[in-house]
Design a protein around this motif. Structure first.
Motif, short mmCIF file in Angstrom:
data_model
loop_
_atom_site.label_atom_id
_atom_site.label_comp_id
_atom_site.label_asym_id
_atom_site.label_seq_id
_atom_site.Cartn_x
_atom_site.Cartn_y
_atom_site.Cartn_z
N ASP A 252 1.27 -1.08 0.06
CA ASP A 252 -0.29 -0.21 0.10
C ASP A 252 0.77 1.65 -0.22
N LYS A 253 2.02 1.20 -0.67
CA LYS A 253 3.68 2.48 -0.62
C LYS A 253 3.37 3.06 0.95
N PRO A 254 3.86 2.71 1.48
CA PRO A 254 4.04 3.40 2.79
C PRO A 254 5.29 4.60 2.15
N CYS A 255 5.39 5.21 3.30
CA CYS A 255 5.61 6.81 2.46
C CYS A 255 7.18 6.90 2.82
N PHE A 256 7.44 5.38 3.44
CA PHE A 256 8.89 5.50 3.30
C PHE A 256 8.91 3.78 3.94
N LEU A 257 10.05 3.22 3.65
CA LEU A 257 10.44 1.79 3.61
C LEU A 257 12.43 1.79 3.58
N SER A 258 12.58 1.29 4.73
CA SER A 258 14.61 1.18 5.00
C SER A 258 14.80 -0.39 5.09
N ILE A 259 15.72 -0.96 4.79
CA ILE A 259 16.38 -2.29 5.67
C ILE A 259 18.06 -1.42 5.43
N THR A 260 18.41 -2.18 6.60
CA THR A 260 19.69 -1.58 6.85
C THR A 260 20.18 -3.05 7.25
N PHE A 261 21.76 -3.53 7.29
CA PHE A 261 22.50 -4.42 7.49
C PHE A 261 23.19 -3.41 8.76
N GLU A 262 23.65 -4.15 9.80
CA GLU A 262 24.08 -3.94 11.22
C GLU A 262 24.57 -4.90 11.80
N SER A 263 25.78 -4.34 12.72
CA SER A 263 26.13 -5.22 12.99
C SER A 263 26.03 -5.19 15.02
N ALA A 264 26.94 -5.91 15.63
CA ALA A 264 26.03 -6.91 16.84
C ALA A 264 26.52 -4.87 17.45
N LEU A 265 27.55 -4.01 18.16
CA LEU A 265 26.77 -2.56 18.10
C LEU A 265 26.21 -1.55 17.33
#
Length: 400
Positions: free
Chosen positions: A51-64
């Motif tokens: 439904d077309k969110p106004c914002f979407l992000s995916i991040t790869f993160e470390s344990a810190l």
């Protein structure tokens, strides 16, 4: 009520579409080079179908919490946001790198506020995270499998190369020979060999191909073939080097490689060794009266000049002793001065030979054990090869 039902039906259709998309994605070949484009394609599909969110992000993160990689779609709002979704999934408890992060985090904003749809939407985003994790783990598994295959091939190459290096001790009337060989990788660029030309002459060769690893090992195998061809008609070390350079020069130029080499030919009739060097380290000579690095002129390495010439030196074997031919990996002791390293080796080897021995075999065993001990004590940075020639004077031979 009808509006919500219509909305639920749309979401159900979208969910089915996303599941089908995930199934299709799982059938495609993926590796680390193609991973990010795959994930971006997946995120684009979710962004449109949710439904077309106004914002979407995916991040790869470390344990810190360090961000290795991030994909953003839409514009992040600071106000007028009706709903926010934030989810995180563990990718690997063992790994924590940019390619295989500890976590993948999702953050989404929407201006639509419908409590009944919130949980269903949350499961949709969970499916996206599961798919991204699956892609990452597939890459990791494929890479591990590929690494295992490479390691198996390299181990096989090492076994094949080891088969080309003589392991049995050569014993002549007045001279015996033993090899010491430790590659820095699975396969190395050192070549060490001996071959009896006829009843009078025996040729000993030690060489070092520039670099190390698989390409260097291929060259080491090529040297063996060329040497056997040259020894059919040559027994003088300078002539052997010149002919080898003629045979190998063109191919060495193509691969931008070169070879340092020392050729020693033992003359059983005259009881002396003749040798020539092509950019190779000078040998150690050890006897009761003389312990030295043999001063000898040497030409450039094979493959550096098409018409190289080499000089021949003679060493009369007038007393009991040893001659050590080696590659420069032996001198790599972390010092900048190679000559200082040579003196150190001479002192240590001399002290070993001065120890009382019940047999000649015991002296060679002591030298070989010392070489192994020193090799294991330090971090090896180059292939190490040593050819140990132990000789006796003609007088003692006659008495026997």
């Amino acid at each position: 009520m009808n509006h919500q039902l219509v909305k639920l039906m749309e979401l159900k259709q979208n969910y089915e579409y996303l599941v089908m998309t995930s199934n299709e994605q799982s059938k495609r070949q993926v590796n680390y080079e193609r991973l990010m484009p795959f994930i971006e394609e997946l995120v684009d599909t979710w962004f449109v179908k949710m439904d077309k969110p106004c914002f979407l992000s995916i991040t790869f993160e470390s344990a810190l919490g360090i961000v290795y990689f991030q994909i953003e779609r839409g514009s992040k709002e600071s106000g007028k946001v009706q709903r926010e979704v934030e989810e995180r999934i563990v990718v690997s408890e063992q790994c924590d790198t940019a390619q295989t992060p500890r976590y993948v985090r999702l953050f989404a904003q929407s201006n639509v506020n419908d409590r009944e749809l919130k949980e269903l939407e949350k499961s949709f985003y969970g499916l996206l995270l599961v798919n991204i994790r699956a892609l990452i783990l597939r890459c990791q598994q494929d890479q591990s499998s590929g690494q295992r295959e490479i390691e198996m091939e390299m181990k096989l190459a090492r076994r094949m190369q080891s088969m080309l290096i003589p392991t049995e001790e050569l014993q002549l009337t007045s001279l015996r020979t033993r090899m010491f060989y430790v590659p820095v990788d699975y396969v190395g660029g050192d070549y060490i060999d001996y071959r009896q030309i006829n009843d009078r002459y025996t040729c000993f060769i030690i060489a070092d191909v520039s670099g190390h690893g698989f390409l260097a090992s291929i060259w080491a195998t090529g040297i063996r073939i060329a040497v056997r061809q040259v020894l059919q008609s040559s027994y003088l070390p300078d002539e052997i080097l010149e002919r080898l350079n003629e045979l190998l020069y063109a191919d060495l130029m193509k691969t931008r490689s070169y070879i340092t080499m020392l050729v020693a030919v033992y003359d059983e009739v005259e009881h002396k060794i003749r040798f020539s060097r092509a950019g190779h380290p000078q040998p150690f000579y050890l006897s009761k009266s003389n312990q030295t690095v043999l001063a000898s002129k040497g030409g450039v390495g094979l493959g550096l000049s098409p018409d190289s010439k080499y000089q021949m030196e003679e060493v009369p074997l007038e007393e009991e002793g040893m001659l050590l031919l080696y590659t420069d990996g032996l001198l790599d002791t972390g010092r900048k001065e190679v000559l200082r390293g040579s003196r150190h080796w001479l002192e240590e080897l001399t002290s070993l030979l001065n120890m009382s021995s019940d047999s000649k075999q015991e002296s060679m065993n002591r030298v070989e054990s010392y070489l192994m001990e020193i090799t294991q004590q330090r971090q090896q940075t180059d292939d190490i090869s040593v050819l140990i020639l132990q000789f006796e004077p003609e007088e003692s031979i006659a008495l026997v």
